[in-house]
Scaffold this motif. Structure first.
Motif, PDB file in Angstrom:
ATOM      1  N   TYR A  95       0.877  -1.066   0.116  1.00 10.32           N
ATOM      2  CA  TYR A  95      -0.018  -0.053  -0.124  1.00 10.32           C
ATOM      3  C   TYR A  95       0.817   1.371  -0.001  1.00 10.32           C
ATOM      4  CZ  TYR A  95      -3.616   3.314   1.308  1.00 10.32           C
ATOM      5  OH  TYR A  95      -4.664   4.228   1.186  1.00 10.32           O
ATOM      6  N   ARG A 127      -0.051   3.360  -3.507  1.00  9.33           N
ATOM      7  CA  ARG A 127      -1.253   3.825  -3.336  1.00  9.33           C
ATOM      8  C   ARG A 127      -1.206   5.027  -4.070  1.00  9.33           C
ATOM      9  NH1 ARG A 127      -3.217   8.880  -0.387  1.00  9.33           N
ATOM     10  NH2 ARG A 127      -5.549   8.505  -0.274  1.00  9.33           N
ATOM     11  N   SER A 178      -7.568   0.694  -1.729  1.00  5.60           N
ATOM     12  CA  SER A 178      -8.735  -0.154  -1.263  1.00  5.60           C
ATOM     13  C   SER A 178     -10.061  -0.258  -1.929  1.00  5.60           C
ATOM     14  CB  SER A 178      -9.081   0.308   0.236  1.00  5.60           C
ATOM     15  OG  SER A 178      -9.614   1.270   0.297  1.00  5.60           O
ATOM     16  N   GLY A 179     -10.290   1.171  -2.679  1.00  8.27           N
ATOM     17  CA  GLY A 179     -11.667   1.233  -3.403  1.00  8.27           C
ATOM     18  C   GLY A 179     -12.831   1.223  -2.211  1.00  8.27           C
ATOM     19  N   LEU A 180     -12.603   1.339  -0.945  1.00  8.55           N
ATOM     20  CA  LEU A 180     -13.519   1.301   0.089  1.00  8.55           C
ATOM     21  C   LEU A 180     -14.266   2.494   0.498  1.00  8.55           C
ATOM     22  CD1 LEU A 180     -11.639  -0.785   2.655  1.00  8.55           C
ATOM     23  CD2 LEU A 180     -13.565  -1.608   1.549  1.00  8.55           C
ATOM     24  N   SER A 181     -14.191   3.659  -0.261  1.00  9.96           N
ATOM     25  CA  SER A 181     -14.561   4.801   0.076  1.00  9.96           C
ATOM     26  C   SER A 181     -16.114   4.923   0.136  1.00  9.96           C
ATOM     27  CB  SER A 181     -13.993   6.033  -0.679  1.00  9.96           C
ATOM     28  OG  SER A 181     -14.140   5.789  -1.895  1.00  9.96           O
ATOM     29  N   TRP A 189     -16.249   6.720  -8.834  1.00  9.31           N
ATOM     30  CA  TRP A 189     -15.170   6.476  -7.935  1.00  9.31           C
ATOM     31  C   TRP A 189     -14.036   7.307  -8.660  1.00  9.31           C
ATOM     32  CZ3 TRP A 189     -10.340   4.473  -8.345  1.00  9.31           C
ATOM     33  CH2 TRP A 189      -9.702   4.089  -7.054  1.00  9.31           C
ATOM     34  N   ASN A 246      -7.422   8.642  -5.592  1.00  6.09           N
ATOM     35  CA  ASN A 246      -6.989   9.982  -4.943  1.00  6.09           C
ATOM     36  C   ASN A 246      -6.086  10.724  -5.708  1.00  6.09           C
ATOM     37  OD1 ASN A 246      -6.653  11.483  -2.510  1.00  6.09           O
ATOM     38  ND2 ASN A 246      -4.548  10.922  -2.595  1.00  6.09           N
ATOM     39  N   ARG A 306      -7.765  12.861  -8.369  1.00  3.38           N
ATOM     40  CA  ARG A 306      -8.590  13.671  -7.819  1.00  3.38           C
ATOM     41  C   ARG A 306      -8.005  14.960  -7.603  1.00  3.38           C
ATOM     42  NH1 ARG A 306     -13.424  11.052  -4.425  1.00  3.38           N
ATOM     43  NH2 ARG A 306     -12.888   8.995  -4.724  1.00  3.38           N
ATOM     44  N   ASN A 318     -18.421  15.960  -8.197  1.00  2.00           N
ATOM     45  CA  ASN A 318     -18.039  15.111  -7.161  1.00  2.00           C
ATOM     46  C   ASN A 318     -19.271  14.499  -6.525  1.00  2.00           C
ATOM     47  OD1 ASN A 318     -15.233  14.963  -5.123  1.00  2.00           O
ATOM     48  ND2 ASN A 318     -16.958  13.661  -5.022  1.00  2.00           N
ATOM     49  N   ASP A 374     -18.994   8.165  -3.363  1.00  2.00           N
ATOM     50  CA  ASP A 374     -18.490   8.594  -2.052  1.00  2.00           C
ATOM     51  C   ASP A 374     -18.597  10.300  -1.767  1.00  2.00           C
ATOM     52  OD1 ASP A 374     -16.348   9.867  -3.378  1.00  2.00           O
ATOM     53  OD2 ASP A 374     -14.987   8.190  -2.803  1.00  2.00           O
ATOM     54  N   THR A 401     -15.419  14.864   0.704  1.00  2.00           N
ATOM     55  CA  THR A 401     -15.580  15.919  -0.414  1.00  2.00           C
ATOM     56  C   THR A 401     -15.361  17.165  -0.263  1.00  2.00           C
ATOM     57  OG1 THR A 401     -17.676  14.280  -0.793  1.00  2.00           O
ATOM     58  CG2 THR A 401     -17.288  16.113  -2.421  1.00  2.00           C
ATOM     59  N   ASN A 433     -11.551  17.871   0.911  1.00  2.00           N
ATOM     60  CA  ASN A 433     -10.347  17.951   0.220  1.00  2.00           C
ATOM     61  C   ASN A 433     -10.549  18.866  -1.074  1.00  2.00           C
ATOM     62  OD1 ASN A 433      -8.578  15.375   0.571  1.00  2.00           O
ATOM     63  ND2 ASN A 433     -10.596  14.459   0.978  1.00  2.00           N
TER      64      ASN A 433
HETATM   65  C1  FAD Z   1     -10.476  16.813  -4.776  1.00  2.00           C
HETATM   66  C2  FAD Z   1     -10.478  15.572  -3.912  1.00  2.00           C
HETATM   67  C3  FAD Z   1     -11.877  15.181  -3.593  1.00  2.00           C
HETATM   68  C4  FAD Z   1     -12.295  14.126  -2.903  1.00  2.00           C
HETATM   69  N1  FAD Z   1     -13.605  13.575  -2.620  1.00  2.00           N
HETATM   70  C5  FAD Z   1     -13.719  12.566  -1.868  1.00  2.00           C
HETATM   71  C6  FAD Z   1     -15.002  12.320  -1.569  1.00  2.00           C
HETATM   72  O1  FAD Z   1     -16.065  12.910  -2.236  1.00  2.00           O
HETATM   73  N2  FAD Z   1     -15.312  11.307  -0.803  1.00  2.00           N
HETATM   74  C7  FAD Z   1     -14.249  10.664  -0.019  1.00  2.00           C
HETATM   75  O2  FAD Z   1     -14.544   9.650   0.587  1.00  2.00           O
HETATM   76  N3  FAD Z   1     -12.961  10.977  -0.367  1.00  2.00           N
HETATM   77  C8  FAD Z   1     -12.844  11.830  -1.240  1.00  2.00           C
HETATM   78  N4  FAD Z   1     -11.536  12.167  -1.431  1.00  2.00           N
HETATM   79  C9  FAD Z   1     -10.395  11.581  -0.787  1.00  2.00           C
HETATM   80  C10 FAD Z   1      -9.763  10.151  -1.325  1.00  2.00           C
HETATM   81  O3  FAD Z   1      -9.448  10.707  -2.601  1.00  2.00           O
HETATM   82  C11 FAD Z   1     -10.825   9.118  -1.396  1.00  2.00           C
HETATM   83  O4  FAD Z   1     -11.107   8.702  -0.033  1.00  2.00           O
HETATM   84  C12 FAD Z   1      -9.815   7.902  -1.753  1.00  2.00           C
HETATM   85  O5  FAD Z   1      -9.452   8.100  -3.142  1.00  2.00           O
HETATM   86  C13 FAD Z   1     -11.095   6.749  -1.981  1.00  2.00           C
HETATM   87  O6  FAD Z   1     -10.240   5.448  -2.613  1.00  2.00           O
HETATM   88  P1  FAD Z   1      -9.802   4.446  -1.804  1.00  2.00           P
HETATM   89  O7  FAD Z   1     -11.030   4.172  -0.781  1.00  2.00           O
HETATM   90  O8  FAD Z   1      -9.330   3.483  -2.595  1.00  2.00           O
HETATM   91  O9  FAD Z   1      -8.894   5.001  -0.696  1.00  2.00           O
HETATM   92  P2  FAD Z   1      -7.505   4.091  -0.040  1.00  2.00           P
HETATM   93  O10 FAD Z   1      -6.297   4.881  -0.516  1.00  2.00           O
HETATM   94  O11 FAD Z   1      -7.684   2.926  -0.225  1.00  2.00           O
HETATM   95  O12 FAD Z   1      -7.714   4.813   1.547  1.00  2.00           O
HETATM   96  C14 FAD Z   1      -8.868   4.205   2.398  1.00  2.00           C
HETATM   97  C15 FAD Z   1      -9.457   4.955   2.901  1.00  2.00           C
HETATM   98  O13 FAD Z   1      -8.903   6.050   3.649  1.00  2.00           O
HETATM   99  C16 FAD Z   1      -9.755   7.363   3.261  1.00  2.00           C
HETATM  100  N5  FAD Z   1      -9.134   8.504   2.625  1.00  2.00           N
HETATM  101  C17 FAD Z   1      -7.852   8.060   1.971  1.00  2.00           C
HETATM  102  N6  FAD Z   1      -7.582   9.210   1.444  1.00  2.00           N
HETATM  103  C18 FAD Z   1      -8.089  10.216   1.848  1.00  2.00           C
HETATM  104  C19 FAD Z   1      -8.062  11.708   1.914  1.00  2.00           C
HETATM  105  N7  FAD Z   1      -7.592  12.506   1.130  1.00  2.00           N
HETATM  106  N8  FAD Z   1      -8.961  12.316   2.468  1.00  2.00           N
HETATM  107  C20 FAD Z   1     -10.094  11.863   3.502  1.00  2.00           C
HETATM  108  N9  FAD Z   1      -9.991  10.391   3.622  1.00  2.00           N
HETATM  109  C21 FAD Z   1      -9.090   9.680   2.746  1.00  2.00           C
HETATM  110  C22 FAD Z   1     -10.960   6.886   2.482  1.00  2.00           C
HETATM  111  O14 FAD Z   1     -11.967   6.659   3.394  1.00  2.00           O
HETATM  112  C23 FAD Z   1     -10.472   5.639   1.905  1.00  2.00           C
HETATM  113  O15 FAD Z   1     -11.424   4.879   1.779  1.00  2.00           O
HETATM  114  C24 FAD Z   1     -11.341  13.387  -2.342  1.00  2.00           C
HETATM  115  C25 FAD Z   1      -9.745  13.823  -2.391  1.00  2.00           C
HETATM  116  C26 FAD Z   1      -9.626  14.686  -3.352  1.00  2.00           C
HETATM  117  C27 FAD Z   1      -8.269  15.313  -3.552  1.00  2.00           C
END
Ligand code: FAD
Length: 488
Positions: free
Chosen positions: A255, A259, A269-272, A376, A379, A382, A407, A413, A419, A422
């Motif tokens: 990771y 990541r 993870s794609g868990l958001s 989705w 990150n 985004r 978004n 998510d 949202t 960030n």
């Molecule tokens: C412009 C922008 C908009 C975003 N909008 C959202 C949104 O609408 N909803 C959302 O849940 N996240 C958002 N994020 C944060 C992050 O990009 C996503 O949570 C993440 O990409 C989700 O993919 P994952 O579950 O595979 O993350 P992983 O890398 O697997 O991370 C695990 C978990 O950690 C949390 N996480 C990871 N990165 C962040 C971060 N930067 N901020 C807060 N939590 C984080 C999430 O809950 C995520 O599921 C945003 C980031 C940016 C830069």
């Protein structure tokens, strides 16, 4: 006092806020547990609080989950995801000995004010403490109008946000308080109901969703059918558990290194989406991560994202009257963007070109197509996506509203504290030393972190040309994002 079982004599009491300080109704038939987003039956402090209060009052708990057609951005994608979660919520409630009634609002089953009508028969209402968008607006309205005690319980965070305190501003101060608390909040016990499940009347005919063909149901609703369900994120608990298992076996072992690589499908993870709709909570995820055979640096990196970043944005949202509003952006960024609002904008795009991912920027289109197709976005993409919107729109305010709208409408998510937190960070962050057109001192961001990887150019070209649904928009909804006006 009976309600003290939630606010004083309970180890989860720091999760509870008395939202409406009214007495418990003596003739109440049940404790109403109204869920909007924490759509899981176990590891759910909202359900636990309702059970605990029900036990103290000698009353059953009635769990209610309803979905309306008129919430902002209601679409096949969001509705199907929510309803899939709701089916598993009801099954899980039954296993816990709790009644759960569901309602899907539609032309032939229109119900007005169901939560109020259910609350009228309740001794007290327990609902979830969500700091953004519809869930917040609705909870505040119910608390203002219900005639009984209303408790709001946080189910979204591992550490109860109230423990952090309102005097914390920066993320490092937040982490200093948050990190030492984590171990104490990592375990949980589902409260056992001492009372038989509620079998009495309810003021409407419930929809037993597990008996419905959910695809047919969704197809018949008056919602946006142009946004399809996401194949990448199937609804429900089984799909969420499979993602969690995949995190442990495939994602976590690398990771920290992978990541940030948007070209790798197993990098994150794609868990958001499952977290946003509460199908999984952070305690269950962290328990799986802590027990995984992965290296410490990967676990620490994951915890920093899930707890250090996600819960930081929850903390911020709790402190803001309207976390989705542009005025949350840091003052210096506001000023510098305003100073450059009249600059020529040669990279302007139409809202339609942006919505459908057909701008003149290939990388941006690749990002947008993840939102369009997968519901989705990675990150790393985004960050580029949000920064570029500043140059593609007519003003900083339009940029903010456009980023939030895209978004919120497309991403499973979206509408989340993460949202707006960030996007606000992309509109501010550390000021750049250089003053640039349009951006002023707000730092820009290139696409090198993806393009310069081996195969990056080809990956972006392929990602930008994935066939995407053709969506339409007449007018950008600005009210929630500029004035903070609820739209439901
Ligand atoms: C412009 C922008 C908009 C975003 N909008 C959202 C949104 O609408 N909803 C959302 O849940 N996240 C958002 N994020 C944060 C992050 O990009 C996503 O949570 C993440 O990409 C989700 O993919 P994952 O579950 O595979 O993350 P992983 O890398 O697997 O991370 C695990 C978990 O950690 C949390 N996480 C990871 N990165 C962040 C971060 N930067 N901020 C807060 N939590 C984080 C999430 O809950 C995520 O599921 C945003 C980031 C940016 C830069």
């Amino acid at each position: 006092m009976t309600t003290g079982v939630l606010t004083e004599a309970w180890n989860e009491a720091p999760r509870v806020r008395l939202l409406a300080d009214r007495p418990v109704a003596p003739g109440g038939r049940y404790v109403l547990c109204w869920l909007q987003q924490a759509l899981r039956a176990r590891d759910n402090p909202v359900v636990d609080a309702a059970v605990r209060l029900g036990n103290a009052l000698g009353l059953p708990v009635l769990v209610y989950h309803g979905v309306r057609e008129d919430y902002p951005y209601a679409s096949d994608r969001l509705h199907r995801f929510i309803l899939g979660a709701s089916v598993d919520l009801a099954a899980g409630c039954r296993e816990r000995g709790l009644s759960c009634v569901q309602h899907v609002d539609r032309a032939e089953r229109r119900e007005k004010g169901l939560v109020y009508r259910l609350a009228a028969e309740a001794a007290a209402v327990v609902l979830e403490d969500q700091p953004t968008f519809v869930a917040r607006w609705q909870a505040e309205r119910v608390a203002a109008r219900a005639e009984v005690a209303v408790f709001a319980v946080n189910a979204a965070c591992l550490v109860p946000p109230a423990l952090i305190g309102d005097d914390v501003r920066g993320r490092s101060g937040f982490l200093r308080r948050h990190e030492p608390e984590r171990a104490a909040w990592s375990t949980w016990n589902d409260e056992r109901s001492d009372v038989a499940p509620y079998t009495g009347d309810v003021p409407f005919e419930p929809d037993p969703l597990e008996e419905f063909d959910l695809d047919d149901l969704v197809a018949g609703l008056d919602i946006d059918h142009s946004l399809p369900v996401s194949a990448m994120h199937p609804p429900g608990r089984v799909a969420a558990s499979a993602r969690l298992a995949r995190l442990v076996t495939e994602v976590l072992p690398a990771y920290a290194a992978s990541r940030n690589d948007a070209t790798r499908s197993e990098g994150a993870s794609g868990l958001s989406p499952y977290l946003h709709f509460g199908v999984l909570g952070p305690r269950e995820i962290m328990a799986a991560v802590n027990a995984a055979p992965a290296g410490g640096q990967h676990k620490r990196k994951f915890a920093d994202e899930l707890l250090g970043w996600r819960e930081w944005f929850h903390h911020q949202a709790r402190q803001l009257a309207a976390p989705e509003r542009y005025d949350r952006v840091a003052d210096w960024a506001h000023r510098t963007l305003a100073d450059h609002a009249v600059d020529p904008r040669p990279e302007m795009e139409t809202l339609t070109a942006m919505l459908v991912g057909e701008t003149s920027d290939e990388t941006w289109n690749a990002c947008q197509r993840q939102f369009l197709i997968d519901g989705w976005m990675h990150n790393n993409l985004r960050m580029y996506w949000a920064k570029r919107i500043i140059a593609m729109t007519a003003s900083p305010e339009a940029a903010w509203a456009t980023a939030c709208y895209l978004n919120d409408r497309l991403s499973l998510d979206g509408r989340d504290p993460s949202t707006y937190g960030n996007i606000a960070a992309m509109f501010a962050g550390s000021p750049s030393d250089r003053e640039r057109p349009v951006y002023g001192r707000v730092a820009t961001r290139g696409d090198g972190s993806t393009r310069k990887r081996e195969g990056g150019d080809a990956w972006l070209a392929a990602a930008a040309s994935r066939p995407a649904p053709l969506l339409a928009i007449e007018e950008l909804p600005v009210d929630p994002y500029l004035t903070g006006q609820p739209t439901v």
